[in-house]
Design a protein around this motif. Structure first.
Motif, PDB file in Angstrom:
ATOM      1  N   GLU A  26       0.950  -1.218   0.006  1.00 39.63           N
ATOM      2  CA  GLU A  26      -0.225  -0.128  -0.064  1.00 39.63           C
ATOM      3  C   GLU A  26       1.071   1.211   0.178  1.00 39.63           C
ATOM      4  N   GLY A  27       2.130   1.102   0.766  1.00 36.22           N
ATOM      5  CA  GLY A  27       2.761   2.225   0.840  1.00 36.22           C
ATOM      6  C   GLY A  27       3.423   2.750  -0.523  1.00 36.22           C
ATOM      7  N   ILE A  28       3.916   1.516  -1.224  1.00 34.40           N
ATOM      8  CA  ILE A  28       4.523   1.660  -2.726  1.00 34.40           C
ATOM      9  C   ILE A  28       3.551   2.346  -3.728  1.00 34.40           C
ATOM     10  N   ALA A  29       2.189   1.666  -3.516  1.00 37.10           N
ATOM     11  CA  ALA A  29       1.122   2.235  -4.457  1.00 37.10           C
ATOM     12  C   ALA A  29       0.936   3.479  -4.099  1.00 37.10           C
ATOM     13  N   GLY A  30       0.742   4.084  -2.997  1.00 40.06           N
ATOM     14  CA  GLY A  30       0.567   5.412  -2.689  1.00 40.06           C
ATOM     15  C   GLY A  30       1.815   6.589  -3.017  1.00 40.06           C
ATOM     16  N   LYS A  31       3.015   5.953  -2.892  1.00 39.46           N
ATOM     17  CA  LYS A  31       3.938   6.571  -3.527  1.00 39.46           C
ATOM     18  C   LYS A  31       3.938   6.756  -5.114  1.00 39.46           C
ATOM     19  N   VAL A  32       3.596   5.811  -5.835  1.00 36.64           N
ATOM     20  CA  VAL A  32       3.307   5.826  -7.093  1.00 36.64           C
ATOM     21  C   VAL A  32       2.201   6.723  -7.620  1.00 36.64           C
ATOM     22  N   VAL A  33       1.182   6.520  -6.802  1.00 39.11           N
ATOM     23  CA  VAL A  33       0.138   7.519  -7.388  1.00 39.11           C
ATOM     24  C   VAL A  33       0.344   8.979  -6.900  1.00 39.11           C
ATOM     25  N   GLU A  34       1.268   9.022  -5.907  1.00 43.82           N
ATOM     26  CA  GLU A  34       1.512  10.689  -5.424  1.00 43.82           C
ATOM     27  C   GLU A  34       2.511  11.281  -6.546  1.00 43.82           C
ATOM     28  N   LYS A  35       3.077  10.571  -7.256  1.00 43.97           N
ATOM     29  CA  LYS A  35       4.094  11.038  -8.344  1.00 43.97           C
ATOM     30  C   LYS A  35       3.529  11.230  -9.563  1.00 43.97           C
ATOM     31  N   ALA A  36       2.112  10.605  -9.688  1.00 41.49           N
ATOM     32  CA  ALA A  36       1.297  10.882 -10.733  1.00 41.49           C
ATOM     33  C   ALA A  36       0.388  12.054 -10.398  1.00 41.49           C
ATOM     34  N   GLY A  37       0.509  12.666  -9.265  1.00 43.38           N
ATOM     35  CA  GLY A  37      -0.038  13.777  -9.064  1.00 43.38           C
ATOM     36  C   GLY A  37      -1.617  13.475  -8.460  1.00 43.38           C
ATOM     37  N   SER A  38      -1.671  12.487  -7.775  1.00 49.32           N
ATOM     38  CA  SER A  38      -3.092  12.312  -7.076  1.00 49.32           C
ATOM     39  C   SER A  38      -2.809  11.652  -5.963  1.00 49.32           C
ATOM     40  N   SER A  39      -3.824  11.036  -5.021  1.00 49.37           N
ATOM     41  CA  SER A  39      -4.086  10.352  -3.666  1.00 49.37           C
ATOM     42  C   SER A  39      -4.916   8.870  -4.071  1.00 49.37           C
ATOM     43  N   LEU A  40      -4.508   7.974  -3.176  1.00 46.56           N
ATOM     44  CA  LEU A  40      -5.252   6.836  -3.281  1.00 46.56           C
ATOM     45  C   LEU A  40      -6.708   7.081  -2.991  1.00 46.56           C
TER      46      LEU A  40
END
Length: 156
Positions: free
Chosen positions: A64-78
């Protein structure tokens, strides 16, 4: 003169009945199974449950932490991604899956209604000879009498 009190009636409560309006004639009420939304909700529920299990908690937390970081890099949140996916699943359900399920159920129920009128004459035709054999008695009825059994006695 003292005033006399007249008994007052206490109002009785009448039960409230809420009637659901019937569907207009010629208008079919569509079924809303929403399978995509339910599967997504169940997957989230399993994920949440898995995070409470001691063995899975670290792995799911890291994922979940990795997925959150990837989504944050795209400019969004989970949370934004979750609401966006929920809207997409609702569109998938309303546009494709619910009408497909409705049509399949309509066909199956229609076929089930016709099954009796199709099978009933066949079953009657097949059962007539069996019914005749059960009800009729044989013409030459012979009675079978068992021979008398006597004990074998040895006389010396």
């Amino acid at each position: 003169k003292t005033p006399t009190k007249t008994p007052t009636k206490t109002p009785t409560k009448t039960p409230t009945v809420v009637l659901k309006p019937a569907a207009a004639e010629g208008v079919e009420e569509t079924m809303h199974a929403d399978p995509a939304e339910k599967v997504y909700g169940a997957a989230k529920g399993v994920w949440g449950w898995g995070k409470t299990v001691f063995i899975f908690k670290p792995f799911l937390g890291i994922a979940e932490g990795i997925a959150g970081k990837v989504v944050e890099k795209a400019g969004s949140s989970l949370e934004d991604l979750d609401s966006h996916l929920t809207g997409k699943f609702q569109g998938l359900d309303d546009g494709i899956l619910n009408p497909a399920i409705h049509n399949v159920v309509k066909i199956v129920l229609g076929a089930a209604g016709k099954t009796e009128e199709f099978l009933k004459p066949i079953i009657i035709f097949v059962m007539k000879p069996i019914d005749y054999m059960i009800k009729s008695k044989p013409k030459n009825e012979t009675t079978f009498t068992a021979p008398e059994v006597t004990p074998d006695v040895a006389m010396n």
